[in-house]
Design a protein around this motif. Structure first.
Motif, PDB file in Angstrom:
ATOM      1  N   GLU A 176      -1.096  -0.707  -4.307  1.00  0.00           N
ATOM      2  CA  GLU A 176      -2.432  -0.345  -3.835  1.00  0.00           C
ATOM      3  C   GLU A 176      -2.389   1.081  -3.281  1.00  0.00           C
ATOM      4  O   GLU A 176      -1.781   1.332  -2.243  1.00  0.00           O
ATOM      5  CB  GLU A 176      -2.903  -1.311  -2.750  1.00  0.00           C
ATOM      6  N   ARG A 190       0.834  -1.192   0.000  1.00  0.00           N
ATOM      7  CA  ARG A 190       0.000   0.000   0.000  1.00  0.00           C
ATOM      8  C   ARG A 190       0.874   1.249   0.000  1.00  0.00           C
ATOM      9  O   ARG A 190       1.984   1.240   0.530  1.00  0.00           O
ATOM     10  CB  ARG A 190      -0.926   0.037   1.231  1.00  0.00           C
ATOM     11  N   THR A 208       0.456   5.929  -0.348  1.00  0.00           N
ATOM     12  CA  THR A 208      -0.415   7.094  -0.493  1.00  0.00           C
ATOM     13  C   THR A 208       0.391   8.242  -1.076  1.00  0.00           C
ATOM     14  O   THR A 208       1.624   8.198  -1.148  1.00  0.00           O
ATOM     15  CB  THR A 208      -1.052   7.495   0.852  1.00  0.00           C
ATOM     16  N   ASP A 261      -3.973   4.288  -1.558  1.00  0.00           N
ATOM     17  CA  ASP A 261      -5.032   4.702  -0.640  1.00  0.00           C
ATOM     18  C   ASP A 261      -4.916   6.212  -0.461  1.00  0.00           C
ATOM     19  O   ASP A 261      -3.983   6.707   0.166  1.00  0.00           O
ATOM     20  CB  ASP A 261      -4.878   3.994   0.705  1.00  0.00           C
TER      21      ASP A 261
END
Length: 317
Positions: free
Chosen positions: A141, A122, A124, A143
């Motif tokens: 991924e 993940r 960002t 976010d």
């Protein structure tokens, strides 16, 4: 602990200074040099972003600082969509292989993600650029709702001020809760902010193209957020069957009518929290949630904080 702050041409001045501010404050609070901070650039010179007050910096350290660092921080720079220089990518990969901790601030995530070190994990970045980062790196991924993500050896943070949250988090990891709290007080900021990046996102009107547009229905839904609209009500306004409504809605907005309406109810509640003194109960009723309990539930789930905490942060004076 050696901290290398990697400055690429077009670096944003504020973000370049965030690690030095936080780690330097930790040193001052402790009266010990826990962190040795070195700002570095591939050629030991860098020009900051012209849009943020351009100036030329002569640095003492090149990429050898990355090779010696325990932690490497990658701030945002103006040309973040360009492929990072090969020596930079190689230096970051080599640092990761020997066990260094790597962290990005804002769109510095594009430089960090280009190394492949976040594949399968993940990450960002600033919410405005999250979709582009996801498009370029589908194996990561993305976010866009959180302030930062800690994957252990590789960390990413959201837009600008989230770099402060990230660096305080690293101080907490390195020196413990007491030192992190003292550093937060010294920098006059909360140790942990309520909510995430979702509370700052501006939701624009969805694009509607093609011969069969739902724009008039979406505007009607937006004007009637206070009503308990059913899927059948929406379908009747659009002169479509429920099945066709769902298909056209997803094609034009990427989501379902219910989820689109929920987001607009939340946005309506945000505006009332920002601009009025209405109680949470009245805001819940005028936003179509019915009860304050329902509003609080959806607000916390989508925005990441409570209505009252949001009002405290964003209330217009």
């Amino acid at each position: 602990m050696n901290v290398a702050v990697l400055a690429l041409d077009g670096v944003l001045p504020f973000e370049l200074s965030i690690p030095g501010q936080v780690f330097g404050a930790a040193n001052e609070v402790a009266s010990l040099e826990h962190y040795r901070i070195q700002v570095c650039a591939p050629h030991r010179t860098v020009t900051t972003s012209s849009g943020h007050g351009s100036f030329h910096i002569q640095l003492q350290h090149g990429l050898e600082a990355v090779a010696q660092a325990d932690t490497i921080i990658i701030p945002a720079h103006a040309d973040f969509l360009d492929t990072p220089p090969a020596p930079v990518t190689l230096a970051l990969r080599a640092a990761a292989q020997r066990g260094a901790r790597l962290a990005s601030i804002c769109v510095g995530a594009f430089t960090l993600t280009a190394t492949g070190l976040l594949d399968g994990q993940r990450a960002t970045t600033h919410w405005q650029h999250a979709h582009e980062l996801s498009r370029r790196h589908p194996q990561v991924e993305i976010d866009s709702n959180v302030l930062f993500i800690d994957n252990g050896a590789v960390l990413t943070s959201a837009g600008v001020a989230a770099g402060l949250d990230l660096c305080l988090h690293l101080v907490h990891q390195d020196l413990g809760a007491d030192m992190a709290a003292a550093t937060a007080r010294a920098t006059v900021m909360p140790l942990q902010r309520d909510g995430g990046q979702a509370q700052f996102i501006e939701h624009t009107w969805p694009a509607t193209t093609g011969t069969s547009t739902l724009e008039s229905t979406m505007r009607w839904m937006s004007a009637n957020v206070h009503r308990a609209l059913t899927l059948q009500d929406i379908a009747e306004h659009a002169a479509l069957s429920v099945r066709s409504l769902n298909r056209h809605f997803r094609a034009q907005t990427g989501t379902t009518p219910q989820q689109w309406l929920l987001r607009h109810r939340i946005r309506h509640a945000q505006r009332l929290l920002e601009t009025t003194d209405l109680s949470v109960e009245k805001i819940a009723d005028s936003s179509g949630f019915g009860t304050a309990v329902t509003l609080r539930h959806h607000f916390a789930r989508i925005i990441g904080t409570s209505p009252l905490a949001y009002r405290a942060a964003f209330r217009s004076q």
